[in-house]
Design a protein around this motif. Structure first.
Motif, PDB file in Angstrom:
ATOM      1  N   PHE A 149       3.159  -9.034  -0.551  1.00  0.00           N
ATOM      2  CA  PHE A 149       3.890  -8.168   0.368  1.00  0.00           C
ATOM      3  C   PHE A 149       3.337  -8.266   1.789  1.00  0.00           C
ATOM      4  O   PHE A 149       4.081  -8.439   2.743  1.00  0.00           O
ATOM      5  CB  PHE A 149       3.840  -6.726  -0.146  1.00  0.00           C
ATOM      6  CG  PHE A 149       4.612  -5.734   0.685  1.00  0.00           C
ATOM      7  CD1 PHE A 149       5.992  -5.739   0.681  1.00  0.00           C
ATOM      8  CD2 PHE A 149       3.948  -4.798   1.465  1.00  0.00           C
ATOM      9  CE1 PHE A 149       6.706  -4.832   1.444  1.00  0.00           C
ATOM     10  CE2 PHE A 149       4.662  -3.886   2.238  1.00  0.00           C
ATOM     11  CZ  PHE A 149       6.042  -3.902   2.224  1.00  0.00           C
ATOM     12  N   TYR A 180      -3.747 -14.171  -1.625  1.00  0.00           N
ATOM     13  CA  TYR A 180      -3.444 -13.010  -0.788  1.00  0.00           C
ATOM     14  C   TYR A 180      -2.302 -12.187  -1.380  1.00  0.00           C
ATOM     15  O   TYR A 180      -1.599 -12.610  -2.285  1.00  0.00           O
ATOM     16  CB  TYR A 180      -3.104 -13.465   0.634  1.00  0.00           C
ATOM     17  CG  TYR A 180      -4.327 -13.960   1.378  1.00  0.00           C
ATOM     18  CD1 TYR A 180      -5.066 -13.098   2.174  1.00  0.00           C
ATOM     19  CD2 TYR A 180      -4.764 -15.281   1.243  1.00  0.00           C
ATOM     20  CE1 TYR A 180      -6.199 -13.525   2.835  1.00  0.00           C
ATOM     21  CE2 TYR A 180      -5.898 -15.719   1.910  1.00  0.00           C
ATOM     22  CZ  TYR A 180      -6.608 -14.844   2.700  1.00  0.00           C
ATOM     23  OH  TYR A 180      -7.752 -15.277   3.335  1.00  0.00           O
ATOM     24  N   TYR A 194       1.609  -9.040   8.290  1.00  0.00           N
ATOM     25  CA  TYR A 194       0.491  -9.794   8.841  1.00  0.00           C
ATOM     26  C   TYR A 194       0.984 -11.128   9.400  1.00  0.00           C
ATOM     27  O   TYR A 194       2.057 -11.621   9.014  1.00  0.00           O
ATOM     28  CB  TYR A 194      -0.549 -10.080   7.754  1.00  0.00           C
ATOM     29  CG  TYR A 194      -1.499  -8.933   7.489  1.00  0.00           C
ATOM     30  CD1 TYR A 194      -2.353  -8.468   8.492  1.00  0.00           C
ATOM     31  CD2 TYR A 194      -1.554  -8.324   6.240  1.00  0.00           C
ATOM     32  CE1 TYR A 194      -3.234  -7.430   8.253  1.00  0.00           C
ATOM     33  CE2 TYR A 194      -2.432  -7.272   5.993  1.00  0.00           C
ATOM     34  CZ  TYR A 194      -3.267  -6.830   6.999  1.00  0.00           C
ATOM     35  OH  TYR A 194      -4.131  -5.800   6.764  1.00  0.00           O
ATOM     36  N   ASN A 251       1.053  -1.924  -5.195  1.00  0.00           N
ATOM     37  CA  ASN A 251       0.902  -1.404  -3.836  1.00  0.00           C
ATOM     38  C   ASN A 251       2.053  -1.891  -2.958  1.00  0.00           C
ATOM     39  O   ASN A 251       2.608  -1.127  -2.167  1.00  0.00           O
ATOM     40  CB  ASN A 251      -0.424  -1.875  -3.216  1.00  0.00           C
ATOM     41  CG  ASN A 251      -1.645  -1.274  -3.889  1.00  0.00           C
ATOM     42  OD1 ASN A 251      -1.541  -0.313  -4.647  1.00  0.00           O
ATOM     43  ND2 ASN A 251      -2.804  -1.846  -3.619  1.00  0.00           N
ATOM     44  N   LEU A 289      -2.160  -5.113  -6.533  1.00  0.00           N
ATOM     45  CA  LEU A 289      -1.632  -5.569  -5.232  1.00  0.00           C
ATOM     46  C   LEU A 289      -0.109  -5.519  -5.230  1.00  0.00           C
ATOM     47  O   LEU A 289       0.511  -5.051  -4.271  1.00  0.00           O
ATOM     48  CB  LEU A 289      -2.095  -7.001  -4.940  1.00  0.00           C
ATOM     49  CG  LEU A 289      -3.496  -7.238  -4.389  1.00  0.00           C
ATOM     50  CD1 LEU A 289      -3.685  -8.726  -4.122  1.00  0.00           C
ATOM     51  CD2 LEU A 289      -3.759  -6.448  -3.120  1.00  0.00           C
ATOM     52  N   GLY A 304       2.432  -6.326   4.023  1.00  0.00           N
ATOM     53  CA  GLY A 304       3.113  -5.512   5.017  1.00  0.00           C
ATOM     54  C   GLY A 304       2.167  -4.598   5.772  1.00  0.00           C
ATOM     55  O   GLY A 304       1.100  -4.233   5.276  1.00  0.00           O
ATOM     56  N   LEU A 305       2.567  -4.245   6.970  1.00  0.00           N
ATOM     57  CA  LEU A 305       1.733  -3.368   7.801  1.00  0.00           C
ATOM     58  C   LEU A 305       2.405  -2.002   7.970  1.00  0.00           C
ATOM     59  O   LEU A 305       3.578  -1.866   7.749  1.00  0.00           O
ATOM     60  CB  LEU A 305       1.496  -4.004   9.156  1.00  0.00           C
ATOM     61  CG  LEU A 305       0.641  -5.262   9.136  1.00  0.00           C
ATOM     62  CD1 LEU A 305       0.679  -5.952  10.489  1.00  0.00           C
ATOM     63  CD2 LEU A 305      -0.793  -4.919   8.748  1.00  0.00           C
ATOM     64  N   TRP A 348       4.808   0.411  -0.933  1.00  0.00           N
ATOM     65  CA  TRP A 348       4.984   0.414   0.529  1.00  0.00           C
ATOM     66  C   TRP A 348       6.347  -0.116   0.925  1.00  0.00           C
ATOM     67  O   TRP A 348       6.904   0.288   1.952  1.00  0.00           O
ATOM     68  CB  TRP A 348       3.857  -0.362   1.200  1.00  0.00           C
ATOM     69  CG  TRP A 348       2.599   0.431   1.170  1.00  0.00           C
ATOM     70  CD1 TRP A 348       1.527   0.249   0.350  1.00  0.00           C
ATOM     71  CD2 TRP A 348       2.293   1.592   1.966  1.00  0.00           C
ATOM     72  NE1 TRP A 348       0.580   1.209   0.579  1.00  0.00           N
ATOM     73  CE2 TRP A 348       1.022   2.050   1.575  1.00  0.00           C
ATOM     74  CE3 TRP A 348       2.977   2.287   2.962  1.00  0.00           C
ATOM     75  CZ2 TRP A 348       0.407   3.162   2.138  1.00  0.00           C
ATOM     76  CZ3 TRP A 348       2.381   3.393   3.527  1.00  0.00           C
ATOM     77  CH2 TRP A 348       1.118   3.825   3.123  1.00  0.00           C
TER      78      TRP A 348
END
Lengths: 214, 257
Positions: free
Chosen positions: B254, B251, B224, B65, B62, B256-257, B69
């Protein structure tokens, strides 16, 4: 004279059997995520809350996301290697339907499988229905990766989300494809059971026992 | 069919049977070992030591990732915007940090610049005196739903330009918390400085409602909803990755979207 014929190449077998648990985990973790906002329905049919509870899938959104974004890498790597392999080895020629005649042949195969039609249309290694299914499942896989990326990063990849009608559209397609895998799995397993042991064994050992008079 | 890639084994029927049995035994053994290995790997993964609510290997992925991003975040990568007639109802979905014991009239925003002791308080008019931006964007909840809402406020980038000491290099992160510090978020500064990141004081053309974070909340469409902290009481610039309420609940940090 009976002989052993190599039906499934070693690499294809590995790709298939590695994909199976990975896709299963993607679907499982996907449903853990879906639990948090399970709104889709076809008429009255909706993924029942009772099933979520029975399978202990409730209240596990964070677990689902962590798992989904862990196994996505392995799922994608395996899928990409499979596509590259089928292209490089030339196996794609057997897998991809090459003419629209495949549609007619596939229908004949379905009729045959349902015992409505006696003869099978002539085929190569895979019949037309298999070719269409195995190509469609690959296109679905690519669709899942793309819609998945669109939901995952709708800002950074806003152009991709736009392809699927934006964020909600991408989410709906991503979900529909998942249901598609579940349907594929059921049909696939039934077909494998019907085809019998010799066929199933060939997906493990590669070779099929054939007794043909050529 | 390619004969080279699809060879045949032709033997007399006795040897053929034996060959088939030999191959079946060998390959099913390999398959069994592989399946056991897969189950063992899964068990190991799911029972690995937890790091903020997730097995550490999943947590590491996670985080990786997130770093990946974060490198891709760009001020030109925007959330799409919409028109006024597309605005939807935004439900109230969280009240952590929004306790009743709060006097909006006495509210102040505490700003800490990252140097110990260097801090100051701002009033709402300080934020409102920064250029006002209005946008209609999609608010994406981590649960999966999303709603189109209109927001207005000051860009966090303008805020930073004005209130972070210009002589010092910008830090990596920013931490925001409610006045009671019950709810708090950690953000990478790159996302916080994104042009769509607002310190918002208006929603749908009206002053922000208490349940939606009055007097001042964060609206960061590239994250989010969990990062869109309501009722900000404190903003702290920092070079160490700050804590985060939902990160500690398992959770993605990051998000992020």
């Amino acid at each position: 004279m009976p002989k052993l014929k190599l039906k499934h190449l070693l690499a294809i077998r590995w790709f298939h059997w590695i994909n199976f648990p990975l896709l299963a985990l993607m679907i499982w973790s996907g449903f853990l995520i879906y639990w948090a906002y399970p709104v889709y329905s076809i008429g009255p049919v909706r993924f029942p809350q009772g099933l979520f509870r029975a399978l202990h899938m409730n209240q596990r959104l964070a677990d689902g996301m962590a798992m989904h974004f862990f196994f996505m890498w392995l799922f994608v790597i395996n899928g990409v290697l499979y596509i590259v392999y089928t292209i490089v080895s030339g196996e794609w020629r057997l897998l991809v339907p090459t003419s629209f005649g495949a549609l007619r042949d596939a229908w004949q195969v379905v009729l045959h499988d349902l015992h409505i039609r006696r003869e099978r249309p002539p085929q190569q290694k895979y019949n037309a229905a298999q070719q269409i299914s195995y190509t469609a499942i690959l296109v679905m896989g690519i669709g899942s990766v793309l819609t998945g990326l669109a939901i995952y990063k709708p800002a950074q990849l806003n152009w991709l989300a736009a392809w699927f009608g934006g964020y909600p559209g991408a989410r709906l397609i991503h979900f529909a494809l998942t249901i598609g895998y579940c349907v594929f799995f059921v049909v696939h397993v039934i077909q494998v059971i019907v085809a019998g042991w010799n066929n199933f064994r060939s997906m493990i050992i590669g070779y099929e026992l054939v007794d043909e008079h050529e | 069919m390619n004969k080279k890639r699809h060879p045949e084994i032709v033997l007399n029927s006795q040897d053929l049977k034996q060959e088939l049995r030999r191959r079946t035994r060998r390959d099913f053994l390999i398959a069994g070992l592989a399946a056991a290995g897969a189950v063992g790997g899964y068990e190991w993964l799911t029972h690995a030591k937890e790091d903020n609510g997730q097995p550490w290997p999943e947590r590491r992925v996670l985080d990786a990732n997130g770093r990946l991003w974060r490198a891709y975040v760009n001020n030109r990568h925007l959330m799409p915007s919409y028109s006024t007639d597309q605005i939807q109802y935004l439900k109230v979905n969280g009240d952590v940090g929004l306790g009743q014991d709060f006097d909006p009239g006495a509210w102040k925003l505490r700003v800490q610049t990252g140097v110990p002791g260097e801090q100051f308080d701002l009033h709402l008019f300080d934020i409102q005196s920064l250029p006002r931006y209005q946008m209609i964007t999609r608010f994406c909840c981590i649960e999966g739903w999303s709603v189109i809402t209109q927001w207005a406020g000051a860009r966090f980038s303008d805020f930073t330009k004005k209130y972070f000491p210009a002589a010092r290099p910008l830090p990596q992160y920013v931490y925001m918390a409610t006045p009671d510090e019950e709810y708090y978020v950690g953000l990478d500064l790159k996302s916080a400085l994104h042009p769509q990141t607002l310190l918002a004081y208006e929603q749908n053309g009206k002053p922000l409602e208490a349940a939606h974070g009055a007097p001042l909340r964060l609206v960061i469409p590239v994250k989010y909803g969990i990062k869109n902290i309501k009722r900000i009481g404190m903003i702290q610039y920092t070079d160490t990755r700050p804590g985060d309420y939902w990160y500690e609940e398992g959770y993605d940090w990051f998000a992020g979207l």
